[in-house]
Write a protein that holds these residues in place. Structure first.
Motif, PDB file in Angstrom:
ATOM      1  N   GLY A  43       0.810  -1.210   0.000  1.00 53.45           N
ATOM      2  CA  GLY A  43       0.000   0.000   0.000  1.00 53.45           C
ATOM      3  C   GLY A  43       0.844   1.261   0.000  1.00 53.45           C
ATOM      4  O   GLY A  43       0.447   2.300  -0.525  1.00 53.45           O
ATOM      5  N   GLU A  44       2.036   1.153   0.599  1.00 52.81           N
ATOM      6  CA  GLU A  44       2.930   2.307   0.701  1.00 52.81           C
ATOM      7  C   GLU A  44       3.839   2.444  -0.520  1.00 52.81           C
ATOM      8  O   GLU A  44       4.398   3.512  -0.773  1.00 52.81           O
ATOM      9  CB  GLU A  44       3.785   2.156   1.967  1.00 52.81           C
ATOM     10  N   TRP A  45       3.995   1.349  -1.290  1.00 51.58           N
ATOM     11  CA  TRP A  45       4.906   1.363  -2.429  1.00 51.58           C
ATOM     12  C   TRP A  45       4.416   2.356  -3.497  1.00 51.58           C
ATOM     13  O   TRP A  45       3.302   2.270  -3.985  1.00 51.58           O
ATOM     14  CB  TRP A  45       5.002  -0.028  -3.037  1.00 51.58           C
ATOM     15  N   GLY A  46       5.281   3.295  -3.850  1.00 50.42           N
ATOM     16  CA  GLY A  46       4.926   4.287  -4.859  1.00 50.42           C
ATOM     17  C   GLY A  46       4.082   5.426  -4.327  1.00 50.42           C
ATOM     18  O   GLY A  46       3.714   6.337  -5.082  1.00 50.42           O
ATOM     19  N   ASP A  47       3.759   5.395  -3.022  1.00 46.74           N
ATOM     20  CA  ASP A  47       2.968   6.464  -2.417  1.00 46.74           C
ATOM     21  C   ASP A  47       3.815   7.737  -2.322  1.00 46.74           C
ATOM     22  O   ASP A  47       5.049   7.688  -2.335  1.00 46.74           O
ATOM     23  CB  ASP A  47       2.511   6.032  -1.022  1.00 46.74           C
ATOM     24  N   LYS A  48       3.157   8.877  -2.192  1.00 46.56           N
ATOM     25  CA  LYS A  48       3.893  10.138  -2.184  1.00 46.56           C
ATOM     26  C   LYS A  48       4.817  10.258  -0.974  1.00 46.56           C
ATOM     27  O   LYS A  48       5.854  10.904  -1.049  1.00 46.56           O
ATOM     28  CB  LYS A  48       2.942  11.333  -2.231  1.00 46.56           C
ATOM     29  N   SER A  49       4.455   9.600   0.150  1.00 46.94           N
ATOM     30  CA  SER A  49       5.330   9.652   1.318  1.00 46.94           C
ATOM     31  C   SER A  49       6.630   8.897   1.059  1.00 46.94           C
ATOM     32  O   SER A  49       7.702   9.306   1.529  1.00 46.94           O
ATOM     33  CB  SER A  49       4.617   9.076   2.546  1.00 46.94           C
ATOM     34  N   GLN A  50       6.563   7.798   0.290  1.00 50.12           N
ATOM     35  CA  GLN A  50       7.781   7.071  -0.054  1.00 50.12           C
ATOM     36  C   GLN A  50       8.666   7.909  -0.969  1.00 50.12           C
ATOM     37  O   GLN A  50       9.875   8.033  -0.762  1.00 50.12           O
ATOM     38  CB  GLN A  50       7.443   5.750  -0.740  1.00 50.12           C
ATOM     39  N   LEU A  51       8.067   8.497  -2.007  1.00 47.11           N
ATOM     40  CA  LEU A  51       8.836   9.319  -2.947  1.00 47.11           C
ATOM     41  C   LEU A  51       9.390  10.565  -2.253  1.00 47.11           C
ATOM     42  O   LEU A  51      10.508  11.004  -2.557  1.00 47.11           O
ATOM     43  CB  LEU A  51       7.947   9.712  -4.131  1.00 47.11           C
ATOM     44  N   ALA A  52       8.621  11.115  -1.325  1.00 52.01           N
ATOM     45  CA  ALA A  52       9.097  12.288  -0.587  1.00 52.01           C
ATOM     46  C   ALA A  52      10.281  11.929   0.304  1.00 52.01           C
ATOM     47  O   ALA A  52      11.208  12.729   0.468  1.00 52.01           O
ATOM     48  CB  ALA A  52       7.968  12.876   0.251  1.00 52.01           C
ATOM     49  N   THR A  53      10.269  10.732   0.880  1.00 53.23           N
ATOM     50  CA  THR A  53      11.401  10.282   1.691  1.00 53.23           C
ATOM     51  C   THR A  53      12.655  10.142   0.841  1.00 53.23           C
ATOM     52  O   THR A  53      13.761  10.497   1.274  1.00 53.23           O
ATOM     53  CB  THR A  53      11.072   8.934   2.367  1.00 53.23           C
ATOM     54  N   ILE A  54      12.491   9.635  -0.371  1.00 52.11           N
ATOM     55  CA  ILE A  54      13.625   9.527  -1.301  1.00 52.11           C
ATOM     56  C   ILE A  54      14.197  10.915  -1.591  1.00 52.11           C
ATOM     57  O   ILE A  54      15.415  11.131  -1.543  1.00 52.11           O
ATOM     58  CB  ILE A  54      13.193   8.843  -2.614  1.00 52.11           C
ATOM     59  N   GLY A  55      13.315  11.863  -1.888  1.00 53.08           N
ATOM     60  CA  GLY A  55      13.753  13.228  -2.176  1.00 53.08           C
ATOM     61  C   GLY A  55      14.417  13.880  -0.977  1.00 53.08           C
ATOM     62  O   GLY A  55      15.426  14.582  -1.126  1.00 53.08           O
ATOM     63  N   LEU A  56      13.865  13.632   0.212  1.00 51.96           N
ATOM     64  CA  LEU A  56      14.428  14.241   1.418  1.00 51.96           C
ATOM     65  C   LEU A  56      15.810  13.654   1.727  1.00 51.96           C
ATOM     66  O   LEU A  56      16.724  14.382   2.135  1.00 51.96           O
ATOM     67  CB  LEU A  56      13.482  14.012   2.593  1.00 51.96           C
ATOM     68  N   ALA A  57      15.970  12.340   1.521  1.00 49.40           N
ATOM     69  CA  ALA A  57      17.263  11.703   1.777  1.00 49.40           C
ATOM     70  C   ALA A  57      18.325  12.170   0.786  1.00 49.40           C
ATOM     71  O   ALA A  57      19.522  12.135   1.088  1.00 49.40           O
ATOM     72  CB  ALA A  57      17.119  10.180   1.708  1.00 49.40           C
ATOM     73  N   ALA A  58      17.904  12.615  -0.401  1.00 50.36           N
ATOM     74  CA  ALA A  58      18.846  13.148  -1.384  1.00 50.36           C
ATOM     75  C   ALA A  58      19.315  14.546  -0.997  1.00 50.36           C
ATOM     76  O   ALA A  58      20.397  14.984  -1.401  1.00 50.36           O
ATOM     77  CB  ALA A  58      18.206  13.177  -2.767  1.00 50.36           C
ATOM     78  N   GLU A  59      18.496  15.233  -0.183  1.00 50.71           N
ATOM     79  CA  GLU A  59      18.810  16.605   0.215  1.00 50.71           C
ATOM     80  C   GLU A  59      19.464  16.683   1.592  1.00 50.71           C
ATOM     81  O   GLU A  59      20.347  17.509   1.817  1.00 50.71           O
ATOM     82  CB  GLU A  59      17.524  17.439   0.238  1.00 50.71           C
ATOM     83  N   GLU A  60      19.005  15.828   2.499  1.00 54.27           N
ATOM     84  CA  GLU A  60      19.444  15.913   3.894  1.00 54.27           C
ATOM     85  C   GLU A  60      20.285  14.692   4.279  1.00 54.27           C
ATOM     86  O   GLU A  60      20.468  13.777   3.481  1.00 54.27           O
ATOM     87  CB  GLU A  60      18.218  16.014   4.818  1.00 54.27           C
ATOM     88  N   ASN A  61      20.745  14.684   5.528  1.00 51.55           N
ATOM     89  CA  ASN A  61      21.515  13.558   6.034  1.00 51.55           C
ATOM     90  C   ASN A  61      20.628  12.309   6.085  1.00 51.55           C
ATOM     91  O   ASN A  61      19.600  12.306   6.767  1.00 51.55           O
ATOM     92  CB  ASN A  61      22.025  13.884   7.448  1.00 51.55           C
ATOM     93  N   PRO A  62      21.004  11.224   5.378  1.00 44.54           N
ATOM     94  CA  PRO A  62      20.153  10.025   5.314  1.00 44.54           C
ATOM     95  C   PRO A  62      19.887   9.394   6.679  1.00 44.54           C
ATOM     96  O   PRO A  62      18.790   8.878   6.921  1.00 44.54           O
ATOM     97  CB  PRO A  62      20.952   9.069   4.419  1.00 44.54           C
ATOM     98  N   LEU A  63      20.884   9.448   7.590  1.00 41.80           N
ATOM     99  CA  LEU A  63      20.684   8.881   8.923  1.00 41.80           C
ATOM    100  C   LEU A  63      19.586   9.625   9.662  1.00 41.80           C
ATOM    101  O   LEU A  63      18.708   9.019  10.288  1.00 41.80           O
ATOM    102  CB  LEU A  63      21.994   8.935   9.716  1.00 41.80           C
TER     103      LEU A  63
END
Length: 234
Positions: free
Chosen positions: A159-179
């Protein structure tokens, strides 16, 4: 905790809470907890969300090595602004309670189908008195984990796969510290999932999807503006 980790943690926590409250996986956890043992539902749902958060953060962390930092920032900016506008659209359109009704309908259909299959399987096994043989016929994972835990895990994960929260997490990890993103995301998922499981459907019906979507939209747009400014400044 370093400043970069703290910044990623704070952003991820805020984004996760506002994305997951009132989300379909939130409603699914609430409904499942009304029908099955809460500990199994909580373990399955939270396990799926933790795995999804870590996978998304790894993808976001690896993105700058596959694309230039400039292009990564451009894509992240578009993602955040797009999700912000999408959330604002959801906030102002009609049908606030539709998500809960849709999720409940899908779960009812799935539970009915599984119950029918279970009855047929039990009927077929009635002629066999050997318990060890029956256990061997069960899927491998169900011999280790509770079927309810696996059910909650699979419903939440897909249900979460491809959801906007998943894609947003990918984008946030590209910008901020992944840990920081992983830690904030896991804490946010834990808070939302625990609230859904303990509060049940009564809590889900009291949540204003409009306010949550509006708050999430504003937050995404703020993140998008920050990403745009960081691109301009680089």
């Amino acid at each position: 905790m370093s400043l970069s980790v703290a910044q990623g943690f704070t952003k991820s926590l805020a984004m996760t809470v506002l994305s997951e409250i009132g989300d379909k996986t939130f409603f699914a956890a609430a409904i499942l907890a009304m029908r099955y043992p809460r500990s199994h539902v909580l373990s399955g749902c939270l396990g799926a969300l933790i795995v999804m958060t870590i996978l998304s953060a790894v993808v976001g962390w690896a993105a700058p090595s596959m694309l230039s930092r400039k292009w990564t920032n451009h894509i992240t900016t578009i993602l955040f602004l797009g999700f912000g506008l999408w959330s604002l659209w959801d906030a102002f359109k009609d049908g606030e309670a539709e998500e809960l009704a849709i999720v409940e309908k899908e779960l009812n259909a799935d539970i009915t189908c599984n119950s029918r299959e279970a009855k047929e399987s039990n009927k077929a096994d009635d002629d066999d008195d050997d318990d060890d043989l029956k256990k061997k016929h069960r899927p491998f994972l169900t011999q280790i984990f509770s079927p309810i835990l696996l059910k909650a895990f699979s419903i939440t994960f897909f249900g979460e796969w491809g959801d906007k929260s998943q894609l947003a997490t990918i984008g946030l990890a590209a910008e901020e510290n992944p840990l920081g993103v992983v830690l904030g995301g896991i804490l946010g998922q834990a808070l939302c999932t625990t609230a859904a499981v303990l509060g049940g459907k009564s809590l889900a019906t009291q949540i204003s999807e409009k306010i949550v979507a509006l708050s999430g939209g504003v937050l995404f747009i703020i993140f998008g503006i920050q990403s745009f400014l960081s691109t301009v400044g680089s």
